[in-house]
Design an enzyme around this catalytic site. Structure first.
Site, PDB file in Angstrom:
ATOM      1  N   HIS A 162      -3.288  -5.197   2.335  1.00 41.23           N
ATOM      2  CA  HIS A 162      -1.970  -4.629   2.597  1.00 41.23           C
ATOM      3  C   HIS A 162      -1.472  -3.835   1.390  1.00 41.23           C
ATOM      4  CE1 HIS A 162       2.511  -4.914   2.543  1.00 41.23           C
ATOM      5  NE2 HIS A 162       2.343  -4.474   3.773  1.00 41.23           N
ATOM      6  N   GLU A 214       9.699  -5.978   1.122  1.00 37.92           N
ATOM      7  CA  GLU A 214       9.162  -6.021   2.486  1.00 37.92           C
ATOM      8  C   GLU A 214       8.981  -7.457   2.949  1.00 37.92           C
ATOM      9  OE1 GLU A 214       5.184  -4.603   4.995  1.00 37.92           O
ATOM     10  OE2 GLU A 214       5.519  -3.839   2.959  1.00 37.92           O
ATOM     11  N   HIS A 251      -0.445   0.374   1.038  1.00 33.02           N
ATOM     12  CA  HIS A 251       0.720   0.972   0.395  1.00 33.02           C
ATOM     13  C   HIS A 251       0.307   2.050  -0.609  1.00 33.02           C
ATOM     14  CE1 HIS A 251       4.491  -1.453   1.258  1.00 33.02           C
ATOM     15  NE2 HIS A 251       3.585  -2.018   2.029  1.00 33.02           N
TER      16      HIS A 251
END
Length: 444
Positions: free
Chosen positions: A54, A134, A58
């Site tokens: 993940h 997030e 980004h």
């Protein structure tokens, strides 16, 4: 505007093992979705680098060797395109929605961010705070939080049990080397599928893929483990009380079916039969009110809403419900659900009209999703990574039509009746009965 697609998928495999798959839309479609689906997600990580896939997603948009972050943003805006990415437990995806005239540029951008991201040390440090924010936002979304807790309970200690974002300590310490090693290990050509749906010429996309990905290696360039650890269902619980949350959020899940299981389609029919229900909008979408579980739940006035889920992976699956209840109704609601699941394993517990209604609704839902090119592209990529082929719509419909009430009963007996389940609970859960008392034998 609907964008119906042709009923076949063209596939070409390049010399290095990269697959290129396209589905051509009819003339009235004016756009194309193109992307790269990669057989790598959070379950391929170790505990020490959980969150790296993940994090890497980004960093892909923070600049490459030939494009700055701002230059990339301006180029996308000037084309009127949309560039995005996401990471799941089994896949990482980078895709673009654009006009057909811009496919060449779109492919160049996708290849650039996948192969040439700078992974600048300063950008990595700045992104840590972005991902932490997030995580805070994800944890505010109760459904997301409860499903993460459920995976932790259902696959305790395994790759599927870890979150996609990773723990806070990893987010704060993941290094440039970690990101590079993950790419070198998992971003190999045979694990990648270039997909496109819409107005796209297959041969042209093959040429562009060969141009941009010909040097993508066939094998990993590290000595790290490539495959994930096998999923092992662990019927345990995770509870997270929160005095600031006035409702009880609870999910229960049974050991489900992998993508290629013979039970995958009967479980989809069963999921549709169980449906969903909301006290404030009981006929939302026309989905839940005709079915027995919704009637049982609504009559006891001890539940605000429920949602059925059926999640499949390469070697495992989770089937269950997510319930939102008042604090004094959570145990009664769970009892209602568990009893209903047990009843489905008996021939008299499955209404033949419900089965037919669910099959019709499931087919309608699948067909309606074909209007979204992004969804079609996602199905192409996922199916090649899980089935190693694209399942034609006519085959999907035939498989649904073939499901009988007897199949539904057998499936419920195989997966639900008198089976142990995993449980996750959050919020006002002081009234939730002990996990050991949640078995069907305690509710009869």
């Amino acid at each position: 505007m609907a964008t119906p697609l042709a009923e076949y998928t063209e596939l070409t495999t390049l010399e290095n093992g990269l697959r290129v798959a396209t589905e051509q839309a009819h003339a009235e479609c004016e756009t194309v979705t193109v992307g790269v689906w990669i057989d790598a997600g959070s379950r391929y990580e170790a505990e020490s680098n959980n969150g790296v896939a993940h994090f890497l997603e980004h960093m892909a948009f923070k600049g490459t060797k030939k494009r700055s972050q701002r230059g990339l943003e301006v180029m996308i805006e000037d084309m009127g395109a949309h560039l995005n990415a996401y990471t799941s437990r089994e896949q990482t995806v980078y895709y673009a929605k654009l006009f057909p005239r811009d496919v060449d540029v779109g492919m160049d951008i996708l290849a650039d961010i996948l192969q040439n991201s700078l992974l600048d040390a300063g950008a990595i440090e700045r992104e840590r705070d972005v991902i932490m924010r997030e995580m805070e936002e994800v944890n505010k979304q109760h459904e997301e939080l409860i499903l993460d807790l459920l995976h932790e309970a259902a696959y305790r200690g395994g790759g599927l049990g870890r979150t996609i974002l990773g723990p806070e300590k990893n987010i704060k310490t993941i290094s440039r080397r970690d990101l590079q090693d993950y790419v070198k290990t998992h971003y190999t050509a045979p694990r990648m599928v270039v997909c496109a749906a819409g107005v796209v010429d297959h041969d042209r996309l093959v040429d562009l893929s060969a141009k941009h990905f010909a040097d993508q290696p066939r094998v990993p360039r590290t000595t790290f483990a490539v495959d994930f650890d096998a999923a092992k269902f662990t019927p345990t619980e995770v509870r997270l009380p929160d005095a600031n949350e006035p409702k009880a959020h609870v999910a229960i899940a049974y050991d489900g079916a992998k993508w290629t299981s013979e039970y995958s389609m009967p479980l989809l029919v069963l999921q549709t039969m169980l449906g969903q229900w909301d006290r404030l909008n009981p006929v939302s979408g026309g989905t839940a009110s005709p079915y027995a579980l919704a009637r049982d739940i609504s009559q006891n006035d001890k539940c605000h809403s429920y949602l059925t889920f059926n999640t499949s992976y390469k070697d495992a699956g989770l089937f269950g419900l997510y319930l939102v209840c008042p604090p004094d109704g959570v145990s009664d609601s769970i009892a209602t659900v568990v009893r209903h699941f047990a009843s489905l394993a008996k021939p008299e517990g499955v209404d033949h009209a419900d089965v037919q209604r669910a099959k019709s609704q499931l087919k309608a839902n699948i067909i309606s999703q074909l209007d979204a090119l992004a969804h079609v592209c996602e199905e192409i990529g996922r199916q090649f990574l899980t089935y190693d082929r694209r399942m034609p719509l006519v085959e999907v419909i035939a498989r649904i039509d073939a499901v009988t009430p007897r199949d539904v009963v057998a499936t419920a007996k195989r997966f639900l009746a008198h089976k142990d389940h995993a449980l996750a609970a959050y919020g006002a859960i002081d009234g939730l009965i002990p996990y050991d008392n949640c078995h069907i034998s305690n509710f009869m």
